[in-house]
Structure formats: structure tokens, C-alpha cells
Design an enzyme around this catalytic site. Sequence first.
Site, PDB file in Angstrom:
ATOM      1  N   LYS A 181       0.561   3.430  -3.006  1.00  0.00           N
ATOM      2  CA  LYS A 181      -0.857   4.315  -3.162  1.00  0.00           C
ATOM      3  C   LYS A 181      -0.442   5.657  -3.157  1.00  0.00           C
ATOM      4  O   LYS A 181      -1.048   6.599  -3.591  1.00  0.00           O
ATOM      5  CB  LYS A 181      -1.746   4.192  -2.134  1.00  0.00           C
ATOM      6  CG  LYS A 181      -2.472   2.283  -2.288  1.00  0.00           C
ATOM      7  CD  LYS A 181      -3.411   2.055  -0.945  1.00  0.00           C
ATOM      8  CE  LYS A 181      -4.132   0.648  -1.314  1.00  0.00           C
ATOM      9  NZ  LYS A 181      -4.690   0.407  -0.230  1.00  0.00           N
ATOM     10  N   SER A 197       0.658  -1.119  -0.043  1.00  0.00           N
ATOM     11  CA  SER A 197       0.090  -0.186   0.055  1.00  0.00           C
ATOM     12  C   SER A 197       0.764   1.282  -0.072  1.00  0.00           C
ATOM     13  O   SER A 197       0.315   2.222  -0.150  1.00  0.00           O
ATOM     14  CB  SER A 197      -0.969  -0.153   1.168  1.00  0.00           C
ATOM     15  OG  SER A 197      -2.131  -0.784   0.784  1.00  0.00           O
ATOM     16  N   TYR A 254      -4.343   2.896   8.081  1.00  0.00           N
ATOM     17  CA  TYR A 254      -5.621   1.996   7.892  1.00  0.00           C
ATOM     18  C   TYR A 254      -6.458   2.593   8.949  1.00  0.00           C
ATOM     19  O   TYR A 254      -6.395   3.914   9.067  1.00  0.00           O
ATOM     20  CB  TYR A 254      -5.108   0.441   8.263  1.00  0.00           C
ATOM     21  CG  TYR A 254      -4.282  -0.099   7.421  1.00  0.00           C
ATOM     22  CD1 TYR A 254      -4.385  -0.068   5.792  1.00  0.00           C
ATOM     23  CD2 TYR A 254      -2.911  -0.530   7.813  1.00  0.00           C
ATOM     24  CE1 TYR A 254      -3.488  -0.527   4.821  1.00  0.00           C
ATOM     25  CE2 TYR A 254      -2.066  -0.990   6.906  1.00  0.00           C
ATOM     26  CZ  TYR A 254      -2.186  -1.008   5.466  1.00  0.00           C
ATOM     27  OH  TYR A 254      -1.381  -1.663   4.597  1.00  0.00           O
ATOM     28  N   TYR A 291      -3.452  -2.066 -10.731  1.00  0.00           N
ATOM     29  CA  TYR A 291      -3.339  -2.195  -9.178  1.00  0.00           C
ATOM     30  C   TYR A 291      -2.579  -3.289  -8.727  1.00  0.00           C
ATOM     31  O   TYR A 291      -1.853  -3.033  -7.528  1.00  0.00           O
ATOM     32  CB  TYR A 291      -4.847  -2.060  -8.432  1.00  0.00           C
ATOM     33  CG  TYR A 291      -5.110  -2.213  -6.972  1.00  0.00           C
ATOM     34  CD1 TYR A 291      -4.545  -0.924  -6.274  1.00  0.00           C
ATOM     35  CD2 TYR A 291      -5.249  -3.473  -6.529  1.00  0.00           C
ATOM     36  CE1 TYR A 291      -4.569  -0.829  -4.874  1.00  0.00           C
ATOM     37  CE2 TYR A 291      -5.241  -3.520  -4.994  1.00  0.00           C
ATOM     38  CZ  TYR A 291      -5.027  -2.239  -4.328  1.00  0.00           C
ATOM     39  OH  TYR A 291      -5.020  -2.213  -2.746  1.00  0.00           O
ATOM     40  N   VAL A 336       1.126  -3.709   3.807  1.00  0.00           N
ATOM     41  CA  VAL A 336       1.221  -5.110   4.584  1.00  0.00           C
ATOM     42  C   VAL A 336       2.354  -5.756   4.479  1.00  0.00           C
ATOM     43  O   VAL A 336       2.764  -6.907   4.796  1.00  0.00           O
ATOM     44  CB  VAL A 336      -0.142  -5.899   4.067  1.00  0.00           C
ATOM     45  CG1 VAL A 336      -1.434  -5.052   4.608  1.00  0.00           C
ATOM     46  CG2 VAL A 336      -0.222  -6.143   2.655  1.00  0.00           C
TER      47      VAL A 336
HETATM   48  N1  GLU Z   1      -2.377  -5.235  -2.191  1.00  0.00           N
HETATM   49  C1  GLU Z   1      -2.751  -5.279  -1.053  1.00  0.00           C
HETATM   50  C2  GLU Z   1      -4.399  -5.485  -1.036  1.00  0.00           C
HETATM   51  O1  GLU Z   1      -5.093  -5.057  -1.856  1.00  0.00           O
HETATM   52  C3  GLU Z   1      -2.458  -3.844  -0.333  1.00  0.00           C
HETATM   53  C4  GLU Z   1      -2.622  -3.949   1.189  1.00  0.00           C
HETATM   54  C5  GLU Z   1      -1.989  -3.162   1.762  1.00  0.00           C
HETATM   55  O2  GLU Z   1      -0.942  -3.099   1.845  1.00  0.00           O
HETATM   56  O3  GLU Z   1      -2.656  -2.255   2.634  1.00  0.00           O
HETATM   57  O4  GLU Z   1      -5.018  -6.173  -0.324  1.00  0.00           O
END
Ligand code: GLU
Length: 304
Positions: free
Chosen positions: A67, A64, A240, A189, A258
Site C-alpha cells: 500500500k 499491505s 493497523y 488490489y 499480514v
Molecule cells: N490483502 C490483504 C487484505 O486485503 C491485506 C491485508 C494486510 O496485509 O493488512 O485482506
Amino acid sequence: MIDYQNILNTINQSVRQEKDKGKIASYIPELANVDINNFGVHLQLISGEQYAVGNSQQLFSIQSISKVLSLALAMSQMGTAIWKRLDVEPSGNPFNHLSLLELEKGLPRNPFINSGAIVIADILVSNLENPKTDFLNYVRDITGDNSINYNLKVTQSEKETGFKNYAAANLLKSFNNLNNDVEVVLDFYFHQCALEMSCAQLSKAFYLFANKGECLASKGRLTKSQAKRINAIMLTCGFYDEAGEFAFEVGLPGKSGVGGGIVALLPNEFVISVWSPGLNERGNSKLGMQALEQFTTLANQSIF
Ligand code: GLU
């Protein structure tokens, strides 16, 4: 003068003694193939000096954290038009939560929950000529490092198990907030999440957010105002449903993934990246958060 190397050594010693290192994410099976004992920190000062400790050069799945980079590219290409399609409010919910998206009629709360990042992916797929190559080149360019790449095993692993992301993308599509095919957007993605970088590379990639939009390696890619806004979203939405706790304990804008990485920064001063793959219950690196709390306390530096 702050003795940064001494601070990083102290953190390394104390954190490596911890018995409970958290749990490695296994919902993406490929992520589970990592040694939980990895721990690295890289500190990049805006003035140019660098300090590091532990496994700071080892590549890991940034997940993430990507992002922030996709948001930066979308903002630099499309400006404020993107905010018609998503909001900038913390969600207080896990990254893959779906019910809020339905309740709020397909308008994601922010670009760092999965549904928001999927909307950003859709925007990039529409605007880039060769989306996956162009995004990879953007990350290489702002980092000043052409060796950065996608880990295609991780991409494949996410494709096979990303049921909630398929659900989110389909929900967005049903609310007319996805212009391209679900498969095409998720392919992009899953690639962006599967970027592999080291702490040292992440500190360089995030330099522009701490430096008013100007990169370390190449010419500036964001306006001062865009950098300010991205930092604000990192502070309020970067962890989060633990963004409040991170601001409380660490006091810096940042973003976790994650894969166990966290990047945080103090505008005009530094970028710090940590990696420890064991996660806490909320999906943030357990020892990474601990290390950053110690860092801002020992260096006596935070935005507050
Ligand atoms: N590729 C992970 C998902 O979409 C990203 C999750 C993350 O790092 O928060 O579940």
C-alpha cells in the site's frame, strides 16, 4: 561506529529462542503455507552498506506493505489531487473495518486501511495504461530488480475469500468514490497485495522514502515533500490499530503486512526490513516488532 552486524546477530539469537511466535494469517488460505520458523532481517544504510541475518533473501507475500508503494506511484502521478478522495487520519480500527467507512460517507480514513488502498487502486486503474504491468514495473524500477513478481496463487486465494474487500469496494461505489468496476479495481488490489519480495528487496524499494525521494537504483521518483508526507502516514497509520504501540516501542515510521513483513526507516540513515510470519492479535508480525524494538534500542537510533 555502530556494529550493526553484531546487533543483528544478537537480535537473531534472542528472537529465535522465543517459544510463542504468534499465528500465521489463514484468512487468506494460501498464506498459511509458510514455515513459522522463518526469520530474516535486512538493513540498508543510506550510505550504501548492507547487513543481514537469517532468511533475508527469501521471498514472502508483502501484502499491505504494497500500500505504501501504490500510494507513492499515485502521488507521483496525481500529486495532491488524490486527497480529495481519502484522508490521512489514523483509524484506530482493524485494516478491514467497515462501519467507519459508512459513517464517514465513503471517505476512507487513510491510504493504508483496505478501503483507502482500494481508492488508491481505483486511481491507478484510471491513470495507468496497463495497471498491473505498470505497477509491477514501477516496483521493479525503484527496487532495481526485475525478478520481482506477483504470486498468482495468492491473488486467486484472496479473490476467493476477500468478502470484506468486496464489501468495502461496493460501499465506496455506493458513495461515488470508486470510478471503475469493483471487479477491475479489486483484481488490481489483490495483485498488488500478492507481490512477493524478500527483506533485501524491500529495503531497496523503501530506500527512496528514507532518502528524500531519491531511489537507490534509479532516478528519483518522489519530491522531498512527498517522501516526508508518506513517512508521516507510515508513522501514524502504518500498523493497523497498533500504530501507537509501534511508535512507542520502536519509534520509526514503517508499514507491516499480514504476510509477516515489516519495513521501517530512519530518514537519512537507514531502511530495515524484517520478516517473521507469525502475527500478534492485531495482525502485526510478533517477532518482527520485537526485533525492531531491540534494534532501535541497541543501535540507539530512532526519530525521537
Ligand atoms: N490483502 C490483504 C487484505 O486485503 C491485506 C491485508 C494486510 O496485509 O493488512 O485482506
